[in-house]
Design an enzyme around this catalytic site. Structure first.
Site, PDB file in Angstrom:
ATOM      1  CE  LYS A  22      -1.830   1.435   4.000  1.00 58.24           C
ATOM      2  NZ  LYS A  22      -1.225   2.963   4.365  1.00 58.24           N
ATOM      3  CB  CYS A 115      -3.898  11.367  11.418  1.00 58.31           C
ATOM      4  SG  CYS A 115      -3.473   9.581  11.376  1.00 58.31           S
ATOM      5  NE  ARG A 120       0.548  10.505  10.004  1.00 62.01           N
ATOM      6  CZ  ARG A 120       0.206   9.627   9.218  1.00 62.01           C
ATOM      7  NH1 ARG A 120      -0.918   8.675   9.216  1.00 62.01           N
ATOM      8  NH2 ARG A 120       0.999   9.247   8.577  1.00 62.01           N
ATOM      9  CG  ASP A 306       3.136   1.564   9.485  1.00 66.77           C
ATOM     10  OD1 ASP A 306       2.787   2.455  10.366  1.00 66.77           O
ATOM     11  OD2 ASP A 306       3.297   1.850   8.375  1.00 66.77           O
TER      12      ASP A 306
END
Ligand code: EPU
Length: 420
Positions: A22, A115, A120, A306
């Site tokens: 992605k 976010c 961010r 992540d």
């Protein structure tokens, strides 16, 4: 809204193939705006985030065709204005700024919204554009960049929490069409930055050093069409490896670049899991006596932010007390409250989660809050006794291609309940 039900306690075994990345696809699709000629990108995962990006390209005037994982984009004539309605759904839409500035020498793109994983900012992206000679204004919620001419410069991409990934991408995409040489110092070294640089080089750019902390870009007059396969998604691969650790009986993750998941496989090995690395696959065996871990997220090649939520799910039933420190997004802990509802013992101390391993988790209704937090809840559900109901699964669909179907193939008892 759809929900996912996981009936826990069923062992996973067998193999699955990882989809294209992605986080590579998004900037690479944005980079197709840099040329009038057709570009073909293979391996683009079918996710809501990649669909949003294609909608943005279409809005800007590009011809877009998608057949399975192959996307063709021809941006013969494009507009350089992307209003809020077009970009608001996805923060990563900010990566159209660089290519628009490079090609059109001006762009107006609405500021992405807030976010859930924390503050961010995009100050480093804008500082980079300014260094290339652009004037930057933020006005009525729009970022306006304008440069009659872009000139190569030396730009530092290091922020308070490390180098910025999309900032490095954005500056690289603007600098490929600047006059002269740009040097990006303290650049992000993530594999997705390398993938973008490889694509840009296929388009005729002259970029050296991507993957190291200094990237050198010799500007060219124009770029041409190119064809590219995006790299496998290292975070999807990592999520399946953790699934194998948490509930597996032997799981092989195929179509992986093992180097890209090294920090994770090292961490899993330190917990006592047997990890077998082959040329383009990684296998993991369970360990009923897996131990705690001290983990810190860092920019690549360190342990990825992540994968932090998924590791919290895993460590919640490993023996002993683990600590997980989040150095990139210090407030990225929305999964903790939900894991606690399933019986996990986690205490947050600033940016550190202290996790005391428990013997068992119990299924519960839980709420997905962001992409990786949702994946963590699904993983916990695989291990938990009873049924876990993960709500707001649109977060999962942003970043995992057919997660429920792939886990089913491995033997998970998981079902998607469609919204009426
Ligand atoms: N930062 C600044 N100023 C900036 C930009 C970033 O201070 O101008 C800070 C951020 O606040 C953060 C750190 O720098 O603390 C790193 O953020 P970065 O800019 O690298 O994040 P990003 O490029 O916006 C990409 C991924 C994220 C991933 C991060 C970190 C994409 C589309 N997104 O975001 O992926 O967490 O890098 O590796 O590539 C995800 O896939 O779930 C996801 C959130």
């Amino acid at each position: 809204m759809d929900k996912i039900l996981i009936h826990g306690g069923h062992k996973l075994s067998g193999s699955i193939k990882v989809s294209g990345s992605k986080n590579s696809s998004l900037p690479i699709l944005a980079a197709t705006l840099l040329t009038r000629e057709p570009c073909v990108v293979h391996g683009v995962p079918d996710l809501s985030d990649t669909q949003y990006m294609l909608q943005i390209l279409t809005y800007l005037g590009a011809q877009v065709e998608r057949a399975s994982g192959t996307v063709s984009v021809t941006a013969e004539k494009i507009d350089s204005v992307a209003p809020y309605d077009v970009v608001r759904k996805m923060r990563a839409s900010v990566c159209i700024l660089g290519p628009l500035l490079g090609r059109c020498k001006e762009a107006t793109v609405a500021l992405p919204g807030g976010c859930i994983i924390g503050n961010r900012p995009i100050d480093l992206h804008l500082k980079g554009f300014e260094a290339l000679g652009a004037s930057v204004r933020v006005e009525s919620g729009d970022i306006k960049v304008f440069a009659p001419k872009l000139t190569g410069a030396t730009i530092d991409m290091q922020g308070q929490f490390g180098p910025t990934v999309l900032g490095t991408d954005n500056v690289m995409m603007a600098a490929v069409l600047a006059d002269g040489m740009t040097v990006i110092e303290r650049a992000a070294m993530e594999p997705e930055v390398v993938d973008l640089a490889n694509f840009l080089n296929k388009m005729g750019a002259k970029i050296e050093g991507a993957g190291a902390s200094r990237i050198i870009i010799e500007g060219v007059r124009e770029l041409h069409g190119a064809e590219h396969w995006v790299i496998p998604d290292r975070i999807e691969a990592g999520t399946f490896l953790v699934a194998g650790a948490i509930a597996g009986r032997g799981v092989t993750v195929k179509r992986v670049q093992p180097d890209h998941v090294r920090a994770l496989t090292d961490a899993l090995a330190r917990c006592g899991y047997a990890v077998d690395v082959a040329q383009d696959s990684v296998s993991i065996l369970p360990n009923g006596d897996a131990t705690a871990l001290q983990l810190t997220t860092e920019p690549y090649p360190g342990f990825p932010t992540d994968m932090q939520a998924q590791m919290c799910a895993l460590l919640s039933t490993n023996r002993g007390t683990s600590s997980v420190t989040e150095n990139i997004f210090p407030r990225r802990y929305m999964h903790v409250a939900e894991l606690k509802r399933m019986g996990a013992k986690v205490q947050l101390e600033g940016a550190t989660a202290v996790i005391e391993g428990v013997d068992r988790l119990l299924g519960a209704p839980v709420m997905a809050s962001d992409l990786r937090a949702s994946a963590a809840l699904v993983l916990a559900g695989l291990k938990a006794e009873g049924t876990t109901e993960v709500n707001r699964v649109y977060h999962i669909d942003r970043g995992y291609e057919h997660l429920d179907e792939k886990l089913s193939e491995l033997g998970a008892h998981i079902e998607r309940v469609k919204a009426p």
